[in-house]
Design an enzyme around this catalytic site. Structure first.
Site, PDB file in Angstrom:
ATOM      1  CE  LYS A  64      -4.028  -2.136   2.132  1.00  0.00           C
ATOM      2  NZ  LYS A  64      -5.038  -2.087   3.195  1.00  0.00           N
ATOM      3  CD  GLU A  76      -8.093  16.978   1.685  1.00  0.00           C
ATOM      4  OE1 GLU A  76      -8.991  17.392   0.929  1.00  0.00           O
ATOM      5  OE2 GLU A  76      -7.938  17.344   2.862  1.00  0.00           O
ATOM      6  CG  ASN A  85      -7.770   0.761  -0.444  1.00  0.00           C
ATOM      7  OD1 ASN A  85      -7.972   1.839  -1.011  1.00  0.00           O
ATOM      8  ND2 ASN A  85      -8.747   0.080   0.139  1.00  0.00           N
ATOM      9  CG  ASP A 100      -8.013   0.177   3.636  1.00  0.00           C
ATOM     10  OD1 ASP A 100      -8.745  -0.659   3.085  1.00  0.00           O
ATOM     11  OD2 ASP A 100      -6.775   0.183   3.515  1.00  0.00           O
ATOM     12  CB  ALA A 126       0.880   2.722  15.968  1.00  0.00           C
ATOM     13  CB  ALA A 129      -4.050  -1.368   9.327  1.00  0.00           C
ATOM     14  CG  ASN A 149       2.126   0.140  18.085  1.00  0.00           C
ATOM     15  OD1 ASN A 149       1.514  -0.866  17.740  1.00  0.00           O
ATOM     16  ND2 ASN A 149       3.277   0.507  17.526  1.00  0.00           N
TER      17      ASN A 149
HETATM   18  P1  ATR Z   1      -0.581  -3.132   9.126  1.00  0.00           P
HETATM   19  O1  ATR Z   1      -0.604  -2.614   7.736  1.00  0.00           O
HETATM   20  O2  ATR Z   1      -1.412  -4.360   9.354  1.00  0.00           O
HETATM   21  O3  ATR Z   1      -0.869  -2.070  10.123  1.00  0.00           O
HETATM   22  P2  ATR Z   1       2.145  -2.913   9.963  1.00  0.00           P
HETATM   23  O4  ATR Z   1       2.265  -1.532   9.409  1.00  0.00           O
HETATM   24  O5  ATR Z   1       3.296  -3.865   9.771  1.00  0.00           O
HETATM   25  O6  ATR Z   1       0.907  -3.665   9.340  1.00  0.00           O
HETATM   26  O7  ATR Z   1       1.774  -2.784  11.517  1.00  0.00           O
HETATM   27  C1  ATR Z   1       1.633  -3.935  12.309  1.00  0.00           C
HETATM   28  C2  ATR Z   1       1.068  -3.527  13.663  1.00  0.00           C
HETATM   29  O8  ATR Z   1       0.878  -4.698  14.446  1.00  0.00           O
HETATM   30  C3  ATR Z   1       1.987  -2.625  14.454  1.00  0.00           C
HETATM   31  O9  ATR Z   1       1.198  -1.816  15.292  1.00  0.00           O
HETATM   32  C4  ATR Z   1       2.812  -3.646  15.265  1.00  0.00           C
HETATM   33  O10 ATR Z   1       3.379  -3.156  16.436  1.00  0.00           O
HETATM   34  P3  ATR Z   1       4.868  -2.484  16.395  1.00  0.00           P
HETATM   35  O11 ATR Z   1       4.679  -1.125  15.775  1.00  0.00           O
HETATM   36  O12 ATR Z   1       5.310  -2.438  17.809  1.00  0.00           O
HETATM   37  O13 ATR Z   1       5.699  -3.392  15.544  1.00  0.00           O
HETATM   38  C5  ATR Z   1       1.710  -4.620  15.617  1.00  0.00           C
HETATM   39  N1  ATR Z   1       2.231  -5.953  15.956  1.00  0.00           N
HETATM   40  C6  ATR Z   1       2.720  -6.885  15.112  1.00  0.00           C
HETATM   41  N2  ATR Z   1       3.083  -7.996  15.786  1.00  0.00           N
HETATM   42  C7  ATR Z   1       2.832  -7.746  17.106  1.00  0.00           C
HETATM   43  C8  ATR Z   1       2.983  -8.502  18.311  1.00  0.00           C
HETATM   44  N3  ATR Z   1       3.451  -9.758  18.304  1.00  0.00           N
HETATM   45  N4  ATR Z   1       2.607  -7.920  19.485  1.00  0.00           N
HETATM   46  C9  ATR Z   1       2.116  -6.662  19.513  1.00  0.00           C
HETATM   47  N5  ATR Z   1       1.941  -5.902  18.406  1.00  0.00           N
HETATM   48  C10 ATR Z   1       2.288  -6.431  17.216  1.00  0.00           C
END
Ligand code: ATR
Length: 267
Positions: A64, A76, A85, A100, A126, A129, A149
């Site tokens: 994305k 925007e 997306n 989304d 955070a 998504a 987060n």
């Molecule tokens: P997406 O597009 O699904 O948001 P991303 O940008 O890779 O994918 O973000 C993944 C999110 O899931 C983040 O908030 C990540 O936390 P971190 O910023 O600390 O990495 C969270 N996440 C992924 N695995 C995790 C885990 N095992 N425990 C807690 N948070 C997790």
């Protein structure tokens, strides 16, 4: 006219059946394929799709942000989201949108009929998504939004990025969360592999509604029900609503979503 969804992996994507169901509402069929893009050549993959009659595409993980960079112009909401997306070929140029956020808001507000205005909202995660949905969510004027987060810094950065929209936005870690919240939205992708971060039980009260942006019987929704949440819903409606927005951009009419949500729910 060819349409597609780009992703890696992409085999699990339900977008083709959703877009076929929309087209069938007018007795039409569309050419909508799944395209597994190589991780290192998303741009090349989109280019060959466009050269081969492609006019519109959805983009899913992990492309994305790359799609955002590839576009000649952006809506925007896509510009603020930092992610695209939906791609549409318009006058030979590539236009990017992000549906989304509006998909999430439409599902919560119109399908589930959960209030958003004046609500205290907690968002878990955070990543991309969350960045994609924050703008449309804040436009609904909740009382406040807290982003929590694992990496607290990322939540704080996001809260600053979306400050100044008339709604207080806070960011931090999972500890020190004081609840309960009116609405908790989970966007932690860890839910996909069955795990979930440790969350304080106090964030869920008897009035708390819980929404998971992932669809299915997710660990977060199971946890929320155990805590006695007032309601719990997965992201199937969001998936279909974001698809309907993309479909409307490409075809100029908005399909009925309720019947498609009901049909997909059965399978
Ligand atoms: P997406 O597009 O699904 O948001 P991303 O940008 O890779 O994918 O973000 C993944 C999110 O899931 C983040 O908030 C990540 O936390 P971190 O910023 O600390 O990495 C969270 N996440 C992924 N695995 C995790 C885990 N095992 N425990 C807690 N948070 C997790």
């Amino acid at each position: 006219m060819r349409f597609a969804v780009f992703g890696n992996p992409v085999a699990h994507s339900r977008s083709p059946e959703i877009h076929q169901a929309f087209a069938a509402q007018r007795g039409e069929q569309i050419d909508y394929q799944r395209i597994l893009s190589p991780l290192e050549d998303f741009a090349g993959c989109v280019k060959s799709f466009l050269a081969d009659g492609g006019v519109g595409a959805n983009v899913t993980l992990p492309f994305k942000e790359q799609a955002w960079q590839l576009c000649d112009s952006l809506s925007e909401r896509a510009r603020h989201a930092g992610a695209v997306n939906t791609l549409a070929l318009q006058g030979g140029k590539l236009f990017g949108d992000n549906t989304d956020g509006v998909g999430l808001v439409t599902d919560i507000r119109d399908n589930l009929r959960w209030p958003l205005r004046d609500q205290h909202i907690l968002i878990l995660g955070a990543g991309g998504a969350v960045r994609g949905v924050l703008g449309p969510l804040l436009a609904e004027q909740p009382a406040q939004v807290r982003i929590a987060n694992r990496t607290a810094e990322k939540a704080r950065d996001l809260s600053l990025m979306f400050a100044g929209r008339g709604v207080p936005v806070f960011g931090g870690g999972f500890d020190k969360l004081a609840g309960p919240y009116d609405l908790i939205i989970n966007a932690v992708s860890a839910g996909l592999d069955g795990s979930m971060p440790e969350l304080p039980a106090s964030i869920v009260g008897r009035q708390t509604r819980c929404y998971d942006m992932i669809y299915g019987d997710t660990p977060f929704l199971r946890w929320a029900k155990q805590q006695g949440a007032a309601a719990a819903a997965d992201g199937l409606g969001m998936l279909i609503e974001q698809a309907a927005e993309s479909f409307a951009l490409w075809h100029g009419w908005r399909p009925d979503t309720a019947s498609v949500i009901a049909d997909l729910r059965k399978t």
